[in-house]
Design a protein around this motif. Structure first.
Motif, PDB file in Angstrom:
ATOM      1  N   ALA A 196       0.889  -1.165   0.000  1.00 20.17           N
ATOM      2  CA  ALA A 196       0.000   0.000   0.000  1.00 20.17           C
ATOM      3  C   ALA A 196       0.926   1.214   0.000  1.00 20.17           C
ATOM      4  O   ALA A 196       1.711   1.391   0.927  1.00 20.17           O
ATOM      5  CB  ALA A 196      -0.888   0.002   1.242  1.00 20.17           C
ATOM      6  N   VAL A 197       0.860   2.015  -1.062  1.00 22.69           N
ATOM      7  CA  VAL A 197       1.856   3.065  -1.261  1.00 22.69           C
ATOM      8  C   VAL A 197       1.230   4.457  -1.265  1.00 22.69           C
ATOM      9  O   VAL A 197       0.214   4.682  -1.923  1.00 22.69           O
ATOM     10  CB  VAL A 197       2.595   2.851  -2.605  1.00 22.69           C
ATOM     11  N   CYS A 198       1.869   5.375  -0.526  1.00 23.25           N
ATOM     12  CA  CYS A 198       1.522   6.796  -0.628  1.00 23.25           C
ATOM     13  C   CYS A 198       2.830   7.585  -0.678  1.00 23.25           C
ATOM     14  O   CYS A 198       3.915   7.017  -0.588  1.00 23.25           O
ATOM     15  CB  CYS A 198       0.621   7.257   0.517  1.00 23.25           C
ATOM     16  N   MET A 241      -1.455   3.745   5.312  1.00 17.62           N
ATOM     17  CA  MET A 241      -1.901   2.948   6.465  1.00 17.62           C
ATOM     18  C   MET A 241      -3.397   2.682   6.363  1.00 17.62           C
ATOM     19  O   MET A 241      -3.860   1.572   6.628  1.00 17.62           O
ATOM     20  CB  MET A 241      -1.561   3.678   7.774  1.00 17.62           C
ATOM     21  N   VAL A 242      -4.168   3.696   5.933  1.00 12.20           N
ATOM     22  CA  VAL A 242      -5.609   3.536   5.742  1.00 12.20           C
ATOM     23  C   VAL A 242      -5.854   2.505   4.637  1.00 12.20           C
ATOM     24  O   VAL A 242      -6.670   1.593   4.791  1.00 12.20           O
ATOM     25  CB  VAL A 242      -6.265   4.891   5.367  1.00 12.20           C
ATOM     26  N   VAL A 246       0.399  -7.400   4.090  1.00  9.04           N
ATOM     27  CA  VAL A 246       0.276  -6.072   3.483  1.00  9.04           C
ATOM     28  C   VAL A 246       1.235  -5.128   4.193  1.00  9.04           C
ATOM     29  O   VAL A 246       1.252  -5.054   5.418  1.00  9.04           O
ATOM     30  CB  VAL A 246      -1.164  -5.523   3.598  1.00  9.04           C
ATOM     31  N   GLU A 247       2.033  -4.439   3.404  1.00  5.85           N
ATOM     32  CA  GLU A 247       3.021  -3.521   3.953  1.00  5.85           C
ATOM     33  C   GLU A 247       2.716  -2.128   3.415  1.00  5.85           C
ATOM     34  O   GLU A 247       2.482  -1.975   2.218  1.00  5.85           O
ATOM     35  CB  GLU A 247       4.394  -3.980   3.461  1.00  5.85           C
ATOM     36  N   ASN A 248       2.690  -1.126   4.300  1.00  5.38           N
ATOM     37  CA  ASN A 248       2.531   0.238   3.786  1.00  5.38           C
ATOM     38  C   ASN A 248       3.905   0.879   3.669  1.00  5.38           C
ATOM     39  O   ASN A 248       4.768   0.667   4.513  1.00  5.38           O
ATOM     40  CB  ASN A 248       1.576   1.067   4.653  1.00  5.38           C
ATOM     41  N   THR A 249       4.102   1.626   2.586  1.00  6.42           N
ATOM     42  CA  THR A 249       5.423   2.168   2.305  1.00  6.42           C
ATOM     43  C   THR A 249       5.320   3.444   1.481  1.00  6.42           C
ATOM     44  O   THR A 249       4.241   3.807   1.021  1.00  6.42           O
ATOM     45  CB  THR A 249       6.292   1.105   1.599  1.00  6.42           C
ATOM     46  N   ASP A 250       6.449   4.108   1.305  1.00  3.02           N
ATOM     47  CA  ASP A 250       6.483   5.326   0.503  1.00  3.02           C
ATOM     48  C   ASP A 250       6.867   4.990  -0.940  1.00  3.02           C
ATOM     49  O   ASP A 250       7.279   3.880  -1.248  1.00  3.02           O
ATOM     50  CB  ASP A 250       7.470   6.333   1.102  1.00  3.02           C
ATOM     51  N   LEU A 251       6.730   5.985  -1.802  1.00  4.73           N
ATOM     52  CA  LEU A 251       6.934   5.786  -3.230  1.00  4.73           C
ATOM     53  C   LEU A 251       8.325   5.266  -3.571  1.00  4.73           C
ATOM     54  O   LEU A 251       8.463   4.280  -4.295  1.00  4.73           O
ATOM     55  CB  LEU A 251       6.673   7.108  -3.960  1.00  4.73           C
ATOM     56  N   SER A 252       9.373   5.879  -3.044  1.00  2.83           N
ATOM     57  CA  SER A 252      10.719   5.459  -3.428  1.00  2.83           C
ATOM     58  C   SER A 252      11.047   4.057  -2.918  1.00  2.83           C
ATOM     59  O   SER A 252      11.700   3.277  -3.612  1.00  2.83           O
ATOM     60  CB  SER A 252      11.770   6.474  -2.975  1.00  2.83           C
ATOM     61  N   SER A 253      10.591   3.702  -1.721  1.00  2.00           N
ATOM     62  CA  SER A 253      10.825   2.344  -1.201  1.00  2.00           C
ATOM     63  C   SER A 253      10.076   1.312  -2.032  1.00  2.00           C
ATOM     64  O   SER A 253      10.579   0.217  -2.269  1.00  2.00           O
ATOM     65  CB  SER A 253      10.371   2.232   0.248  1.00  2.00           C
TER      66      SER A 253
END
Length: 93
Positions: free
Chosen positions: A6-8, A16-17, A35-42
């Motif tokens: 899940a990316v933002c 996270m939502v 499910v892992e939330n992460t940022d765009l570059s990661s």
């Protein structure tokens, strides 16, 4: 077991939502996943079975990851997230 991202932009708030919505929709479908939330570059460097993100980031991610990218407009909409999961599963049959 599937691995979903899940990316933002910053990997904190909206991802996270989205992560929670993916987990709920997956549970309803009996999908075993992490499910892992992460940022765009990661996200660009992380292998996953599928990536869920916004329309804007989806366009950028499609060119930089081998994983299928599913754009989600409303992160809290379990129906929309569930449809994206169904689309993903239909490619696995």
């Amino acid at each position: 077991m599937y691995k979903f991202l899940a990316v933002c932009g910053f990997g904190v708030g909206s991802s996270m939502v989205l992560k929670m919505s993916i987990e709920k929709a997956a549970k309803e479908r009996g999908i075993d996943c992490e499910v892992e939330n992460t940022d765009l570059s990661s996200a660009k460097g992380t292998g996953a079975d599928a990536v869920f993100t916004s329309q804007e980031l989806g366009d950028e991610l499609k060119g930089s990851t081998k994983s299928p990218v599913y754009p989600i407009q409303r992160y809290m909409d379990k129906e929309e997230v569930g449809k994206a999961l169904d689309d993903f599963l239909s490619t696995k049959d």
